[in-house]
Motif scaffolding. Structure first.
Motif, PDB file in Angstrom:
ATOM      1  N   UNK A 167       0.833  -1.212   0.000  1.00 23.98           N
ATOM      2  CA  UNK A 167       0.000   0.000   0.000  1.00 23.98           C
ATOM      3  C   UNK A 167       0.867   1.262   0.000  1.00 23.98           C
ATOM      4  N   UNK A 168       1.912   1.268   0.819  1.00 24.16           N
ATOM      5  CA  UNK A 168       2.784   2.453   0.878  1.00 24.16           C
ATOM      6  C   UNK A 168       3.452   2.678  -0.481  1.00 24.16           C
ATOM      7  N   UNK A 169       3.904   1.583  -1.110  1.00 28.12           N
ATOM      8  CA  UNK A 169       4.554   1.711  -2.429  1.00 28.12           C
ATOM      9  C   UNK A 169       3.560   2.254  -3.452  1.00 28.12           C
ATOM     10  N   UNK A 170       2.339   1.714  -3.423  1.00 30.01           N
ATOM     11  CA  UNK A 170       1.320   2.151  -4.393  1.00 30.01           C
ATOM     12  C   UNK A 170       0.930   3.607  -4.145  1.00 30.01           C
ATOM     13  N   UNK A 171       0.809   3.986  -2.874  1.00 27.85           N
ATOM     14  CA  UNK A 171       0.410   5.363  -2.555  1.00 27.85           C
ATOM     15  C   UNK A 171       1.493   6.352  -2.995  1.00 27.85           C
ATOM     16  N   UNK A 172       2.757   5.994  -2.763  1.00 30.89           N
ATOM     17  CA  UNK A 172       3.859   6.881  -3.184  1.00 30.89           C
ATOM     18  C   UNK A 172       3.805   7.095  -4.695  1.00 30.89           C
ATOM     19  N   UNK A 173       3.576   6.011  -5.443  1.00 34.18           N
ATOM     20  CA  UNK A 173       3.525   6.126  -6.914  1.00 34.18           C
ATOM     21  C   UNK A 173       2.305   6.944  -7.357  1.00 34.18           C
ATOM     22  N   UNK A 174       1.173   6.683  -6.735  1.00 30.76           N
ATOM     23  CA  UNK A 174      -0.056   7.381  -7.132  1.00 30.76           C
ATOM     24  C   UNK A 174       0.014   8.882  -6.803  1.00 30.76           C
ATOM     25  N   UNK A 175       0.611   9.221  -5.670  1.00 32.93           N
ATOM     26  CA  UNK A 175       0.733  10.643  -5.309  1.00 32.93           C
ATOM     27  C   UNK A 175       1.695  11.335  -6.294  1.00 32.93           C
ATOM     28  N   UNK A 176       2.766  10.634  -6.641  1.00 35.23           N
ATOM     29  CA  UNK A 176       3.725  11.201  -7.613  1.00 35.23           C
ATOM     30  C   UNK A 176       3.026  11.420  -8.958  1.00 35.23           C
ATOM     31  N   UNK A 177       2.193  10.470  -9.335  1.00 33.55           N
ATOM     32  CA  UNK A 177       1.456  10.583 -10.611  1.00 33.55           C
ATOM     33  C   UNK A 177       0.504  11.795 -10.577  1.00 33.55           C
ATOM     34  N   UNK A 178      -0.173  11.970  -9.440  1.00 39.55           N
ATOM     35  CA  UNK A 178      -1.095  13.116  -9.276  1.00 39.55           C
ATOM     36  C   UNK A 178      -0.332  14.436  -9.388  1.00 39.55           C
ATOM     37  N   UNK A 179       0.847  14.479  -8.769  1.00 36.35           N
ATOM     38  CA  UNK A 179       1.658  15.717  -8.834  1.00 36.35           C
ATOM     39  C   UNK A 179       2.096  15.992 -10.278  1.00 36.35           C
ATOM     40  N   UNK A 180       2.487  14.925 -10.953  1.00 35.39           N
ATOM     41  CA  UNK A 180       3.047  15.065 -12.303  1.00 35.39           C
ATOM     42  C   UNK A 180       1.955  15.332 -13.338  1.00 35.39           C
ATOM     43  N   UNK A 181       0.877  14.532 -13.299  1.00 43.53           N
ATOM     44  CA  UNK A 181      -0.117  14.555 -14.388  1.00 43.53           C
ATOM     45  C   UNK A 181      -1.420  15.253 -14.019  1.00 43.53           C
ATOM     46  N   UNK A 182      -1.590  15.566 -12.720  1.00 50.49           N
ATOM     47  CA  UNK A 182      -2.794  16.281 -12.313  1.00 50.49           C
ATOM     48  C   UNK A 182      -3.985  15.363 -12.107  1.00 50.49           C
ATOM     49  N   UNK A 183      -5.120  15.970 -11.712  1.00 54.19           N
ATOM     50  CA  UNK A 183      -6.294  15.191 -11.338  1.00 54.19           C
ATOM     51  C   UNK A 183      -6.956  14.527 -12.536  1.00 54.19           C
ATOM     52  N   UNK A 184      -6.771  15.114 -13.725  1.00 47.94           N
ATOM     53  CA  UNK A 184      -7.442  14.558 -14.900  1.00 47.94           C
ATOM     54  C   UNK A 184      -7.031  13.087 -15.117  1.00 47.94           C
ATOM     55  N   UNK A 185      -5.745  12.803 -14.941  1.00 49.47           N
ATOM     56  CA  UNK A 185      -5.251  11.430 -15.111  1.00 49.47           C
ATOM     57  C   UNK A 185      -5.844  10.518 -14.037  1.00 49.47           C
ATOM     58  N   UNK A 186      -5.930  11.048 -12.819  1.00 38.60           N
ATOM     59  CA  UNK A 186      -6.504  10.271 -11.710  1.00 38.60           C
ATOM     60  C   UNK A 186      -7.980  10.001 -11.990  1.00 38.60           C
ATOM     61  N   UNK A 187      -8.677  11.031 -12.403  1.00 39.73           N
ATOM     62  CA  UNK A 187     -10.120  10.917 -12.651  1.00 39.73           C
ATOM     63  C   UNK A 187     -10.403   9.857 -13.722  1.00 39.73           C
ATOM     64  N   UNK A 188      -9.603   9.873 -14.790  1.00 42.01           N
ATOM     65  CA  UNK A 188      -9.830   8.907 -15.876  1.00 42.01           C
ATOM     66  C   UNK A 188      -9.645   7.473 -15.357  1.00 42.01           C
ATOM     67  N   UNK A 189      -8.625   7.269 -14.543  1.00 41.82           N
ATOM     68  CA  UNK A 189      -8.384   5.911 -14.040  1.00 41.82           C
ATOM     69  C   UNK A 189      -9.420   5.512 -13.002  1.00 41.82           C
ATOM     70  N   UNK A 190      -9.839   6.488 -12.205  1.00 41.23           N
ATOM     71  CA  UNK A 190     -10.883   6.212 -11.210  1.00 41.23           C
ATOM     72  C   UNK A 190     -12.177   5.822 -11.938  1.00 41.23           C
ATOM     73  N   UNK A 191     -12.530   6.569 -12.982  1.00 37.82           N
ATOM     74  CA  UNK A 191     -13.780   6.270 -13.715  1.00 37.82           C
ATOM     75  C   UNK A 191     -13.720   4.889 -14.362  1.00 37.82           C
TER      76      UNK A 191
END
Ligand code: BTN
Length: 244
Positions: A167-191
């Motif tokens: 979980x810690x490894x996944x969270x670190x990667x996901x937070x880095x992705x959010x910083x780099x690519x913004x919420x739009x990338x997160x939103x697309x994967x969440x949807x």
């Protein structure tokens, strides 16, 4: 002997046997200046908290952790991190199991709730998020079954230590992705991991229950519903399991 969890580079583990709530302990550490990536983990919580003032039953056997994040953004954007955390939990579900995210921040496996997420932000002057404590409870060893639960429980299996490490490894990667690519990338994967568009759902808003068809999530993280009275945008509420 079970090996101690290894966290991502620069992250630090505060391991406790028992605590009231890991979120409270992490908030205390954050106020005292602990950096991003400080993870408070307890084998049990005596006062585990869920969303909407509910109790999160926390006996030994499941994972209870709270991670300090310092997103350096306005409070509104900090709320995006709940969706980031849900994706991180989804990332650690073993292959072959059906994983879905449920608005706002739940994760379901094979139709049962496997994790609950409680993000708590400290907002400074000017509306800046000072820190976010990302509380995550994951059912690892057992699925609690309590009368007040709206969804049945599910559990991941394996050890709590392995679940925390992943979980810690996944969270670190996901937070880095959010910083780099913004919420739009997160939103697309969440949807892509949410229930299908058009699915009939009920949403509890205080005492009112709104019925409609799931129409997605917008760029601010609000739930979109098509109801008989027209489209609705819901910023706070609870998606209920449909009785029939
Ligand atoms: C929910 O209601 O679904 C959210 C539950 C969040 C539970 C976790 S367990 C670790 C952290 N400490 C708490 O007191 N709550 C969160």
């Amino acid at each position: 002997m079970i090996p101690a969890p290894v966290l991502p580079d620069g992250w630090r583990l505060v391991a406790l046997q028992s605590v009231g709530s890991t979120n409270d302990e992490a908030a205390r550490l954050a106020e005292a200046g602990s950096p991003e990536g400080t993870v408070v983990w307890a084998r049990e919580q005596t006062g585990g908290r869920g969303r909407r003032g509910r109790v999160w039953a926390s006996p030994i056997g499941n994972l209870y952790s709270s991670t300090i994040l310092r997103p350096d953004c306005q409070a509104m954007r900090a709320a995006e991190l709940g969706f980031v955390a849900a994706l991180a939990v989804a990332d650690i579900v073993p292959a072959g199991r059906d994983v879905r995210v449920k608005w706002p921040n739940d994760v379901l496996v094979d139709g049962g709730k496997v994790a609950g997420i409680l993000p708590e932000s400290s907002i400074g002057q000017g509306g800046q998020a000072e820190h976010v404590v990302m509380g995550i409870g994951v059912n690892v060893g057992f699925a609690p079954s309590l009368p007040e639960m709206r969804y049945r429980g599910a559990c991941l299996g394996g050890t709590v230590e392995a679940a925390l490490e992943r979980l810690a490894a996944a969270l670190a990667l996901r937070v880095a992705e959010w910083r780099r690519d913004g919420f739009e990338a997160v939103r697309a994967q969440w949807l892509a991991k949410a229930g299908p568009l058009g699915l009939e759902v009920d949403v509890k808003l205080g005492d009112e229950v709104v019925r409609g068809r799931f129409a997605g999530m917008d760029r601010e993280g609000a739930l979109l519903l098509d109801t008989s009275g027209g489209p609705r945008r819901i910023v706070a509420g609870e998606l209920l399991a449909r009785a029939a």
